[in-house]
Scaffold this motif. Structure first.
Motif, PDB file in Angstrom:
ATOM      1  N   ARG A 223       0.675  -1.432  -0.092  1.00  0.00           N
ATOM      2  CA  ARG A 223       0.149   0.850   0.335  1.00  0.00           C
ATOM      3  C   ARG A 223       0.615   1.885  -0.226  1.00  0.00           C
ATOM      4  NH1 ARG A 223      -4.915  -0.406   1.976  1.00  0.00           N
ATOM      5  NH2 ARG A 223      -4.106   1.958   3.389  1.00  0.00           N
ATOM      6  N   PRO A 224       1.762   1.251  -0.856  1.00  0.00           N
ATOM      7  CA  PRO A 224       2.428   2.281  -1.067  1.00  0.00           C
ATOM      8  C   PRO A 224       1.650   3.742  -1.111  1.00  0.00           C
ATOM      9  CG  PRO A 224       2.192   1.644  -2.755  1.00  0.00           C
ATOM     10  CD  PRO A 224       1.372   0.589  -2.229  1.00  0.00           C
ATOM     11  N   ARG A 225       0.524   4.063  -1.529  1.00  0.00           N
ATOM     12  CA  ARG A 225       0.160   5.484  -1.657  1.00  0.00           C
ATOM     13  C   ARG A 225      -0.957   5.121  -0.135  1.00  0.00           C
ATOM     14  NH1 ARG A 225      -2.517   5.864  -6.636  1.00  0.00           N
ATOM     15  NH2 ARG A 225      -3.053   3.633  -6.668  1.00  0.00           N
ATOM     16  N   HIS A 226      -1.006   4.863   0.691  1.00  0.00           N
ATOM     17  CA  HIS A 226      -2.242   4.580   1.754  1.00  0.00           C
ATOM     18  C   HIS A 226      -1.218   4.457   2.578  1.00  0.00           C
ATOM     19  CE1 HIS A 226      -4.741   5.244  -1.127  1.00  0.00           C
ATOM     20  NE2 HIS A 226      -4.886   4.010  -1.070  1.00  0.00           N
ATOM     21  N   PRO A 227      -1.796   5.434   4.176  1.00  0.00           N
ATOM     22  CA  PRO A 227      -1.130   5.127   4.605  1.00  0.00           C
ATOM     23  C   PRO A 227      -1.999   3.709   5.658  1.00  0.00           C
ATOM     24  CG  PRO A 227      -2.786   6.472   5.624  1.00  0.00           C
ATOM     25  CD  PRO A 227      -2.739   6.184   3.771  1.00  0.00           C
ATOM     26  N   THR A 228      -1.114   3.068   6.029  1.00  0.00           N
ATOM     27  CA  THR A 228      -1.408   1.564   7.210  1.00  0.00           C
ATOM     28  C   THR A 228      -1.937   1.950   8.132  1.00  0.00           C
ATOM     29  OG1 THR A 228      -0.950   0.317   5.291  1.00  0.00           O
ATOM     30  CG2 THR A 228      -1.683  -0.594   6.865  1.00  0.00           C
ATOM     31  N   ARG A 229      -2.667   1.465   9.107  1.00  0.00           N
ATOM     32  CA  ARG A 229      -2.837   2.008  10.056  1.00  0.00           C
ATOM     33  C   ARG A 229      -3.113   0.376  11.235  1.00  0.00           C
ATOM     34  NH1 ARG A 229      -5.511   6.788   9.129  1.00  0.00           N
ATOM     35  NH2 ARG A 229      -7.039   5.639   8.463  1.00  0.00           N
ATOM     36  N   TRP A 230      -2.840  -0.057  12.279  1.00  0.00           N
ATOM     37  CA  TRP A 230      -3.301  -1.187  12.407  1.00  0.00           C
ATOM     38  C   TRP A 230      -3.784  -0.974  13.562  1.00  0.00           C
ATOM     39  CZ3 TRP A 230      -1.714  -5.284   9.391  1.00  0.00           C
ATOM     40  CH2 TRP A 230      -1.088  -5.328   8.856  1.00  0.00           C
ATOM     41  N   ASN A 231      -4.629  -2.004  13.813  1.00  0.00           N
ATOM     42  CA  ASN A 231      -5.856  -1.119  14.968  1.00  0.00           C
ATOM     43  C   ASN A 231      -5.075  -2.732  15.466  1.00  0.00           C
ATOM     44  OD1 ASN A 231      -7.882  -2.203  17.085  1.00  0.00           O
ATOM     45  ND2 ASN A 231      -9.625  -1.452  15.219  1.00  0.00           N
TER      46      ASN A 231
ATOM     47  N   TYR B 270     -17.144  -1.171  14.145  1.00  0.00           N
ATOM     48  CA  TYR B 270     -16.337  -1.464  13.185  1.00  0.00           C
ATOM     49  C   TYR B 270     -16.766  -2.584  12.102  1.00  0.00           C
ATOM     50  CZ  TYR B 270     -12.556   1.358  15.326  1.00  0.00           C
ATOM     51  OH  TYR B 270     -11.697   1.933  15.730  1.00  0.00           O
ATOM     52  N   ARG B 271     -17.130  -2.743  11.047  1.00  0.00           N
ATOM     53  CA  ARG B 271     -17.733  -2.745   9.708  1.00  0.00           C
ATOM     54  C   ARG B 271     -15.886  -4.008   9.963  1.00  0.00           C
ATOM     55  NH1 ARG B 271     -18.981  -0.150   5.632  1.00  0.00           N
ATOM     56  NH2 ARG B 271     -16.829  -0.425   4.475  1.00  0.00           N
TER      57      ARG B 271
ATOM     58  N   ILE C 139     -13.635  -0.839   9.655  1.00  0.00           N
ATOM     59  CA  ILE C 139     -13.609   0.052   9.269  1.00  0.00           C
ATOM     60  C   ILE C 139     -14.800   0.542  10.156  1.00  0.00           C
ATOM     61  CG2 ILE C 139     -15.036   1.203   6.760  1.00  0.00           C
ATOM     62  CD1 ILE C 139     -13.720  -0.004   5.128  1.00  0.00           C
ATOM     63  N   ARG C 140     -14.601   2.004  10.111  1.00  0.00           N
ATOM     64  CA  ARG C 140     -14.978   2.582  11.602  1.00  0.00           C
ATOM     65  C   ARG C 140     -16.572   2.833  10.872  1.00  0.00           C
ATOM     66  NH1 ARG C 140     -14.827   4.665  16.742  1.00  0.00           N
ATOM     67  NH2 ARG C 140     -12.252   4.123  16.517  1.00  0.00           N
ATOM     68  N   THR C 141     -17.557   2.416  11.006  1.00  0.00           N
ATOM     69  CA  THR C 141     -18.982   2.862  10.485  1.00  0.00           C
ATOM     70  C   THR C 141     -20.053   4.020  10.918  1.00  0.00           C
ATOM     71  OG1 THR C 141     -20.007   1.348  11.873  1.00  0.00           O
ATOM     72  CG2 THR C 141     -19.208   0.626   9.512  1.00  0.00           C
ATOM     73  N   THR C 142     -19.340   4.126  11.823  1.00  0.00           N
ATOM     74  CA  THR C 142     -19.571   5.531  12.476  1.00  0.00           C
ATOM     75  C   THR C 142     -19.125   6.668  12.047  1.00  0.00           C
ATOM     76  OG1 THR C 142     -19.086   5.387  14.355  1.00  0.00           O
ATOM     77  CG2 THR C 142     -21.217   4.399  14.483  1.00  0.00           C
TER      78      THR C 142
END
Lengths: 1714, 175
Positions: free
Chosen positions: A1606-1614, A1651-1652, A1711-1714
């Motif tokens: 994912r070079p163009r997006h930040p990757t966040r780890w939950n 989250y979804r 993916i946070r739905t709210t």
């Protein structure tokens, strides 16, 4: 110092430079001068003369021209005057003048003599056609008129011309002076300045009468004149320049001139001469004129006068020739009237008649006739031809020359001077016999008659090899040759033996002497010599008597002296012979006396020798007379001799004396002179001193020669008498004739003393035998014969040796046997006989032998090499060596029909020409001597070969070479000598070349360079980088890269695998190079007419008539393509995705926890859950249609294609996807394709559409949605499977993760009842696929099949192998689609019978302990354990080399293996667990031929897939096993001979003979094969720490990878989610992925309600990190592009015994739905 | 460092008593030569011409040599074999020719011979096939005294060879 040559060169250069400049100058001046010259000619040519003479070099030339001009002018005037008088003649004149004009251009070098005029026509410019000859010649009379005319008027010069003449003179003088000064610069300027001024005025006048000449002005000139001439013709100018240069620069020919000179046919008269003549003529005219003018003579003129005097003779001619000159002048007179027409002259083509030409040629050329020259012409007068050949002389062969050529040559030579010297005595032209070099350039070949180089031998294949093969006699040519060598060993006589007593020694000596005496007597040399002497004396006497008193001629004197010399020699010879005779006789008597004395002394006799001396009385008086006369004759001769000698010496003395006296006189004269001098200058006293001083001078000179002594005749007589008395019988003395006999009696043993007795006993103990050695091999030996007292041994044995080998040496060894010990006494070499030497006609020959052995006895025997003495006091010691004579003969045997059994000499007929002749030499010397140059040389000398005879050429050459030592075989052997000297580069340099290395590595198919496409053309373009990898591999062969493997053990395993692989590859390389016809040739089946099947014509015709049915397409056989002619892009992978069943459906997003339910109650749960549909999916769900929108994405080699999106869990796509395929490195060979490791990933995704919200701007007019894809499952099919199967068609179970967040299994109510039963065991989605490769590749034949031809070594019984081969062959014949395996190849490449692999083996105890109560679960666990061992197809690991079976312990150590290994291990585990288990060899989807395990549970059979641990009932439709080939147990192999092969249609009851064909039956019982498996498997314990470490590393790597993707997006780890997932994974492992999904989901739901979540756990057996990464990538989780996405990744590694690891990767996107 | 490419084909053979022929070939070089790539020996297929005398093989030859000297210039040696109707093979000819030493396309004709053998062998050859063969096939190209052999002339093998030379001029070799 420069050499003279240099100087000369320099001079030449300078001259050339000068000339160059001159020519330039000339041209310049001439061009400038031309216009004036023409004009001035009109104006009496005065200026022209000046200009033309500008060049000193052309002095004569210009002079000539000047005079000509002068003459012309005069002539003109003359003509003008005479015109009136001779009107009739003037007509002719005019014609000729016009002609002359045209000829004017060549006039300079054309002297007016007739020779020039008559010369053949030349070029167009100066061409003088023969036709012109007549007018000119007719005209030639004409000019004579004018001089004569003028002469009649009394003077040559006309009165009117006196003035001009005078002017002329002045000019001339000027000119001469100028010429003398040779001031170049001046001369250059003079002409350019002077005429210019004059021209100005002239041109005015001449304007109206401008001729063409005037127009052709040099442009420079024109400029200077500032009279722009409109029509300046450059070409003309150029032409004119040339003409001028020709006119002026006579000595320096221009290029054109030179060309003309060589191409035109000039007359032989040299140009110089004509020039000279011209000059001379001019000078003469000049002088003549000057004479007439009576002016003072200059020096030059004087010289010229003398010249004239000298050339008086010429003068007359010149006078007469002057007339044409005048005529020449005339032409120039009218030059002004020349027009362009005058220069063009139309003529006929030049042609000389053939006859004429021949006639002319014949004058010049000599053509030798072809006819034979009569011999008489070639020989001196009155000589008869002498033919040397007829006289018997050797004449070499003449080189072949054709008779015509020889005739021509002879004819030609005879015309030459001294032509006859080229002819020999026989009247033929002399010719060297043979121009071929005498010594060869290559070393001589030794032609041993039978020794043919083994390399040259031919062998007749398929025929019986001959009994006598190579290197044998007969040169391999005639194997019938049957040769016999007869060795006749007749006997042996010792001339000395250690056992000889003293008497024996003497006796032997006596016998020897007597022998000598006898031979001498027989030869009677003395008698011969005496006769000869007498004869000579008589002859001499006669000669002297006949010519007595008369003056002897020179010849006679010569002869007499020769005779006397001969007499002297003969006398001396006779004397020596006589002396020898006498001494011999004396010796005999002496020895006999000694013998007698010895016998007396020892009082016994050992030898039977007796010597009688017969006395022959002679007539005393006659004898005395004869004696006296003899002495007298000798004395006389000697006297004469000495007299002669004396005379000679005397004369010599006289001469010397004379010389001496002369010298003395000279000396004296000198002295006197000196004295005189001295007397003048000095006193008397001084003089005395001087004389004293001069005395020693004389003494220093040669001493006075002594006069020779007069011969003392008295002394001579005395000498003669003394000698006669010494060597000759005294007169009157009786002649003694010795006569020896062996008749004496030997004293009996009893009477002998003890020592003698001991000796005799010893003698009796000795016995002798002879060994015959042929080519150093003992072939036979004689009987042992005891030694007689007379030391003679008689054998009398003939040995017939049948020989095959070439005879090299025949050796006889004499052995002496004493008691039991035997010792070699001596060796006798016998020469190999000539082929002509055959048994029967050869006398026995005696070969002497001797031995230097030292033998000593304590008895009477004298011993050998021991000094002994006959004297009592021991003085006069003698040492004797054992010696003797062996009489034997060796000859070739004679066959029954009188044919000698000798190898024929001319064994090799034909083919050998040069070598054959020297065979006589070979036979002469004997075969062994051939290599000895000396022997050959000796032989050649002895036999006096004619050195001229070509027959002997080879020998002579050989000898020459040998004697000169030209060809010396070096003592060393070297391959490619001289290579060093001619090397371009050294080896090191070659090795250094990177390019070559690259090329070679590519050729060797080293993995890194295999199919390396472009090798740069230049060395420097090859970078070191290319080799880095390769070198690293070489270097780090041993070092294990743990980083890449994560697990040290597996790294080691990989290493080991690599090694095994390499060794196996090497082993199978041979097999790889076996090609079948189908590998090479694609044969299209020709539709035959009469053949069976579809080829029948009628059927085909019928088919044509058949109506087309597009809806019922016929299957067409696809064309198969061999791999070799493929390239990138040619191959496509066709994947037909037809439909899928039971794809998980979306679960409505809900936060409502659901109650846990049992596994089988899924439907109810779901059904309940249906009510809780999410808001988003509400519409879909309400419609009841879209539960899931699956599409299939196929990725292969990083190409990704996808189908359209379908609806519902049982989607139907029916789409074909084409994926390009490219082989690694572009190598499309079978081997390469087989080793393609790429896998086709068929992933099923769900397309989810999310609304991202309503765009504010548009206010609800448009809704933005985001499409996401969710991975649902995948099917992996390795390319190798597709390739080997050609097509894959079937329904596959989709590998779905045990938990799919957000999805659930949908149960279609309608279909449930249908599938429920079959799905009882396996739940999951299924997909129907059809995969193939387009174009169809010929499936690479596995090497296994080829190996069958290559036969590997095996430890199996040969019979077993044969039977198994037959079994397999029959099976293949009957049921070609059912795999049948009886033998397999183990990891070391040996053939092993398959049953040896089956043996109960214990599974790890941990597994057995896990479920102690449930055998079913234990089995599942064991199967799972087995499936966790990574699968690595053999065809991949061994790159299509073969299918190797490793044993279970090997498998567990390697932790990688094929289906077979898995199956074997599983089968063995089941067996050890007490189950009934079989190994199924069959075909499955997608593996192809594979191995499964069959177990029998109570009443039903279970089929286990060992690679994934799944089991199926026999009637399971989704069982991947498609066909069962055979079953294997530890005891037997059964082949399926039932009608069907599908597992659900067959019976597994192996006891039924009509269903299963056993390998071991009653006819071939089980031989009790031991197992190759170990008795027990030892497992390593679980290493949890290592697993935890690995887990961390995998997680880290995967996280990095996802971020990387994912070079163009930040990757966040939950993190929270991650930890939850991590906790969940062990549970999954425990439950083997079953029944935990909902629980877990709910748990997650509770935790992350906002989250979804989309995610799934992946389960993999651990082998390497790469497959894990691949698997993660293929799910495409990372592709979520929502901005607020978070990821969760958890890895769990569960360790099993023996380092088997189960890896779980839980991947989720939130993916946070709210 | 000079390089030599030999690219071409063994076209075929003609002039043999029978035309069902195949050919074994090999390239022999001196020690100075190194094979960089390509196969230096091989065997052609059997060609049984339906028409005509010439057997066509069109067997490719593609060799790449590097050399440090001129000695031992590559030689091509050929063995022509005949396969009779029983599938038996017998030798029909030996031959060798040098690889042309000038660059360009060359049409090489290599004549062949075979050992004659004794009359018995010849007779046997007529009836039962087979025939004399050289014990040491090296003799084909190295035999100094090959003249001693009794041989019989056989047909001709035709080759088409393209020669590419490289860097020979660097070492003073002109062609």
């Amino acid at each position: 110092m420069a050499s003279p040559g240099d100087i000369r060169e320099k001079l030449r250069k300078k001259r050339r430079a000068l000339q160059g400049s001159l020519v330039k100058n000339k041209n310049e001046s001439d061009t400038q001068a031309l216009v004036p010259s023409t004009k001035l000619r009109k104006e009496r040519g005065q200026t022209m003369m000046e200009e033309l003479t500008a060049d000193e070099e052309d002095l004569g030339e210009t002079l000539k021209q000047r005079f000509r001009a002068q003459r012309q002018r005069r002539k003109k005037m003359l003509l003008e005057q005479s015109l009136a008088q001779e009107s009739n003649e003037s007509n002719v004149d005019e014609i000729s003048t016009t002609e002359r004009h045209s000829r004017r251009q060549r006039s300079p070098e054309k002297p007016a003599d007739p020779v020039v005029l008559s010369r053949p026509p030349s070029g167009s410019q100066r061409g003088l056609s023969p036709l012109l000859l007549s007018p000119s010649s007719s005209y030639s009379e004409r000019p004579q008129l004018s001089p004569s005319h003028s002469l009649t008027e009394g003077h040559q010069h006309m009165p009117s011309s006196v003035r001009s003449e005078h002017l002329m003179r002045q000019r001339m003088k000027e000119k001469l002076r100028a010429a003398r000064f040779k001031a170049e610069s001046l001369l250059q300027q003079e002409p350019s300045l002077e005429p210019a001024s004059r021209l100005q005025s002239l041109r005015h006048r001449d304007r109206d009468t401008l001729t063409r000449f005037d127009r052709e002005v040099d442009p420079d000139r024109a400029e200077r004149d500032d009279v722009p001439l409109a029509r300046v013709k450059f070409q003309d100018v150029a032409k004119r320049v040339k003409q001028d240069s020709r006119m002026a620069g006579k000595e320096l020919p221009t290029a054109e001139e030179a060309y003309n000179f060589f191409t035109f046919n000039f007359d032989p008269e040299p140009q110089d001469e004509t020039d000279k003549v011209k000059k001379r003529r001019q000078k003469q005219t000049e002088t003549a004129r000057e004479d007439r003018d009576e002016e003072g003579h200059s020096d030059v003129e004087e010289q010229e006068d003398t010249e004239v005097d000298k050339d008086n003779e010429d003068d007359h001619e010149d006078r007469s020739e002057e007339t044409p000159l005048v005529r020449d002048e005339e032409e120039d007179l009218f030059i002004i009237e020349q027009s362009s027409q005058d220069f063009i002259d139309v003529r006929r083509a030049d042609y000389i008649g053939y006859q004429k030409r021949i006639q002319r040629d014949s004058e010049l050329l000599f053509t030798p006739s072809l006819r034979t020259v009569p011999t008489s012409c070639k020989l001196p007068e009155n000589m008869q031809p002498r033919y040397l050949e007829e006289e018997g002389l050797y004449v070499g062969e003449r080189p072949p020359v054709s008779a015509t050529n020889e005739n021509i040559l002879e004819n030609r030579i005879l015309k030459q001077e001294e032509g006859k010297k080229w002819f020999g005595d026989d009247g033929r032209i002399m010719a060297l016999p043979d121009p071929i070099k005498e010594s060869s350039t290559r070393p001589p070949l030794f032609h041993m008659e039978e020794d043919l180089d083994p390399a040259l031998q031919t062998v007749y294949r398929k025929a019986l090899t001959s009994k006598y093969a190579s290197l044998y006699i007969a040169g391999g040519g005639d194997p019938e040759g049957d040769y016999q060598l007869d060795v006749d060993v007749s006997g042996l006589i010792f001339s000395h033996h250690p056992l000889f007593s003293r008497e024996h020694v003497l006796g032997a000596r006596l016998a020897q002497l007597y022998d000598q005496y006898l031979t001498r007597q027989h030869n009677n040399l003395t008698g011969h010599l005496t006769d000869k002497l007498n004869g000579l004396r008589n002859a001499l006497r006669n000669m002297l008597e006949i010519h007595g008193g008369q003056a002897l001629t020179q010849v006679m004197q010569q002869r007499i002296s020769e005779y006397s010399l001969e007499v002297r020699n003969t006398r001396q010879l006779r004397d020596s012979e006589q002396e020898k005779d006498r001494t011999l006789l004396k010796n005999i008597i002496k020895v006999w006396k000694e013998l007698k004395a010895l016998r007396d002394f020892q009082r016994f006799t050992n030898t039977p020798y007796k010597l009688y001396l017969r006395r022959e009385e002679v007539e005393r008086a006659a004898d005395e007379r004869e004696y006296e006369s003899e002495i007298l004759a000798e004395v006389v001769e000697l006297e004469a001799e000495s007299e002669e000698n004396y005379q000679k010496k005397l004369s010599e003395y006289k001469k010397q004396l004379e010389e001496w006296k002369a010298g003395r006189r000279k000396q004296k004269a000198k002295k006197k002179k000196k004295k005189k001098k001295k007397s003048q200058s000095q006193d008397e006293t001084d003089d005395d001193d001087d004389q004293d001083a001069s005395e020693p001078d004389v003494a220093e000179e040669a001493p006075k020669p002594e006069p020779p002594e007069k011969p003392d005749f008295e002394a001579i007589e005395e000498q003669v008498r003394e000698k006669a008395s010494r060597i000759r019988r005294k007169p009157g003395e009786s002649i003694l004739i010795p006569d020896m006999s062996a008749s004496g009696s030997i004293t009996a043993n009893e009477l002998c003393p003890r020592a003698e007795l001991a000796r005799r006993e010893d003698v009796a103990r000795h016995s002798l035998f002879i060994k015959v050695l042929y080519n150093d091999k003992e072939v036979s030996r004689t009987d042992s014969r005891s030694l007689n007292s007379d030391f003679r041994v008689h054998f009398g044995q003939i040995f017939n040796l049948k020989i095959v080998n070439c005879p090299e040496s025949i050796k006889l060894q004499v052995f002496e046997e004493v008691g039991s010990s035997c010792s070699l006494l001596a060796e006798v070499f016998v020469p190999v006989p000539e082929p002509s030497v055959v048994t029967g006609n050869v006398p026995t020959e005696e070969y002497e032998f001797s031995s230097n052995q030292r033998v000593m006895f304590d008895h009477e025997g004298v011993g050998s090499d021991v000094p002994f003495s006959f004297e009592a006091d021991g003085s006069n010691k003698q040492t004797l060596l054992t010696s003797g004579k062996l009489s034997c003969c060796v000859s070739w045997g004679i066959g029954e029909d009188e044919v000698p059994l000798a190898p024929p000499m001319s064994q090799h007929t034909g083919g050998i020409h040069s070598g054959l002749r020297q065979l006589d030499a070979v036979t002469c010397i004997g075969a062994s001597g051939l290599s000895d140059m000396k022997k050959i040389g000796e032989w050649a000398r002895e036999s006096r070969v004619d050195p001229n005879d070509p027959k002997n050429a080879s020998i002579m050459q050989l000898l020459k070479v040998a004697s000169s030592g030209e060809v010396i075989a070096p003592e060393y052997f070297r391959l490619e000598q001289l290579q060093e000297e001619f090397n371009f580069v050294t080896d090191e340099e070659l090795d250094r070349s990177k390019r070559f290395r690259l090329l070679r590595l590519r050729n060797q198919e080293v993995a890194e360079f295999r199919n390396y496409k472009m090798v740069p053309a230049l060395e420097r373009e090859v970078t070191d980088k290319v080799f880095q990898e390769y070198e690293k591999r070489l270097k780090e062969g041993e070092i294990i890269d743990t980083k890449e493997h994560l697990d040290s053990h597996r790294a080691l395993v990989a290493k080991y695998l690599q090694k095994v692989r390499e060794s196996v590859i090497n082993r199978f390389l041979v097999a790889k190079h076996h090609y079948h016809l189908s590998d090479m040739v694609i044969e299209e089946e020709v539709p035959s007419i009469g053949g069976a099947g579809p080829g029948i014509l009628g059927l085909n015709l019928f088919k044509l008539a058949e109506p087309k049915r597009p809806l019922k397409p016929q299957r067409k056989e696809r064309k198969k393509v061999t791999a070799q002619n493929l390239s990138d892009g040619d191959i496509k992978l066709l994947i037909n995705i037809i439909r899928a069943y039971d794809i998980p459906v979306r679960r409505p997003h809900t936060s409502k926890p659901l109650a846990t339910k049992p596994a089988r109650a899924f439907v109810e749960t779901f059904g309940a859950g249906q009510a809780f549909q999410g808001a988003i999916h509400g519409t879909d769900w309400l419609l009841g249609q879209v539960q899931v929108r699956p599409f299939v994405e196929v990725s292969f080699q990083r190409t990704v294609l996808q189908t359209t999106t379908a609806d519902g869990p049982n989607a139907c796509w029916n789409e074909e996807l084409q994926l390009p395929f490219s082989a690694p490195n572009g190598d499309y060979s079978t081997a390469s394709l087989q080793s393609v490791k790429d896998v086709v990933f068929i992933n099923i995704f769900d397309e989810v559409v999310y609304e991202t919200g309503v765009d504010d701007k548009d206010r609800g007019k448009s809704i933005h949605t985001r499409v996401e894809k969710r991975w649902l499952g995948s099917v992996k099919i390795p390319f190798s499977t597709i390739y080997s199967q050609a097509k894959i068609d079937g329904t596959f179970m989709v590998d779905t993760p045990p938990v799919l967040l957000g999805y659930t299994k949908e149960r279609n109510f309608g279909t449930e009842c249908v599938y429920d039963t079959v799905r009882s065991l396996n739940e999951g989605a299924f997909i129907t696929l059809f995969i193939t490769v387009e174009p169809q590749l010929v499936p690479g034949e596995t090497i296994r099949e080829k190996i069958k031809e290559v036969k590997f070594d095996s430890q199996e019984d040969e019979r077993l192998l044969q039977v198994s081969e037959r079994f397999e062959r029959e099976a293949a014949l009957q049921y070609p689609n059912r795999p049948c395996l009886t033998t397999v190849i183990d990891i070391s490449g040996k053939t092993v019978f398959i049953t040896r692999y089956i043996r109960p083996l214990n599974p790890p105890q941990e597994l057995l302990d896990a479920f102690p109560n449930s055998p079913q679960e234990t089995m599942e666990l064991v199967a799972r354990y087995v499936s966790l061992i990574p699968s690595l197809p053999d065809s991949v690991s061994f790159s299509g080399v073969c299918d190797l079976w490793s044993t279970c312990d090997q498998f567990l150590t390697l932790l990688a293996g094929d289906e077979e290994e898995h199956a074997v291990l599983l089968c063995n585990y089941f067996l050890s667990m007490g189950k009934k288990a079989w190994l199924i060899i069959g075909t499955a989807i997608p593996e192809g031929p594979t191995a499964y395990v069959l177990t029998f549970e109570q009443s039903h059979y279970l089929i286990w897939n060992p690679t994934n641990g799944q089991f199926y009932g026999q009637s399971d439709t989704f069982c991947p096993l498609q066909a069962v080939g055979c079953l294997v147990t530890a005891d037997n192999v059964w082949f399926n001979i039932q009608r069907y092969s599908a597992p659900m249609r067959i019976s597994f009851d192996v006891t039924k003979a009509n269903f299963w064909k056993p390998f071991f039956s009653r006819s071939f019982a089980h031989p009790g094969l031991s197992s190759v498996q170990p008795e027990e498997l030892v497992y390593r314990h679980i290493d949890k720490a290592a697993a935890a470490e690995l887990q961390d590393r995998i997680e880290k790597i995967l996280k990095e990878k996802i971020m990387e993707w994912r070079p163009r997006h930040p990757t966040r780890w939950n993190r929270y989610c991650t930890s939850t997932l991590r906790n969940f994974l062990p549970k999954l492992e425990l439950s083997v992925g079953r029944d935990v999904a909902d629980e877990h989901r709910l748990e997650l739901q509770a935790l992350l309600g906002d989250y979804r979540i989309a995610g799934f756990p992946l389960h993999l057996p651990f082998s390497e990190i790469r497959p894990i990464i691949e698997a993660v990538y293929s799910t495409g989780v990372h592709n979520v592009e929502a901005s607020n996405v978070e990821f969760a990744l958890a890895v769990y590694v569960h360790p099993y015994p023996n380092n088997v690891l189960s890896v779980w990767v839980y991947l989720a996107s939130l993916i946070r739905t709210t | 460092m000079a390089e030599l490419h030999v690219i071409g084909q063994i076209v075929g053979a003609s002039g043999f008593p029978q035309s069902s022929l195949f050919c074994k070939w090999g390239v022999h070089t001196g020690g100075a030569w190194r094979l960089l790539s390509g196969l230096k020996e091989g065997q052609t297929q059997v060609d049984l011409p339906q028409t005509g005398d010439m057997a066509y093989w069109s067997h490719p030859i593609d060799l790449h040599y590097s050399t440090k000297g001129l000695q031992g210039w590559p030689k091509l040696h050929l063995q022509v074999w005949h396969q009779d109707s029983f599938g038996r093979c017998q030798l029909y000819g030996y031959g060798y020719c040098h690889i042309p030493s000038s660059p360009g396309h060359h049409h090489v004709r290599c004549v062949t011979w075979r050992p004659l053998g004794s009359w018995q062998e010849q007779l046997a050859q007529i009836f039962v096939g087979g025939g004399p063969q050289l014990r040491t096939p090296d003799l084909i190209y190295s035999g100094a005294d090959r003249y001693r052999l009794h041989t019989e002339a056989m047909g001709t093998v035709e080759l088409e060879l393209g020669i590419i030379m490289r860097h020979f001029d660097k070492y003073g070799v002109e062609y």
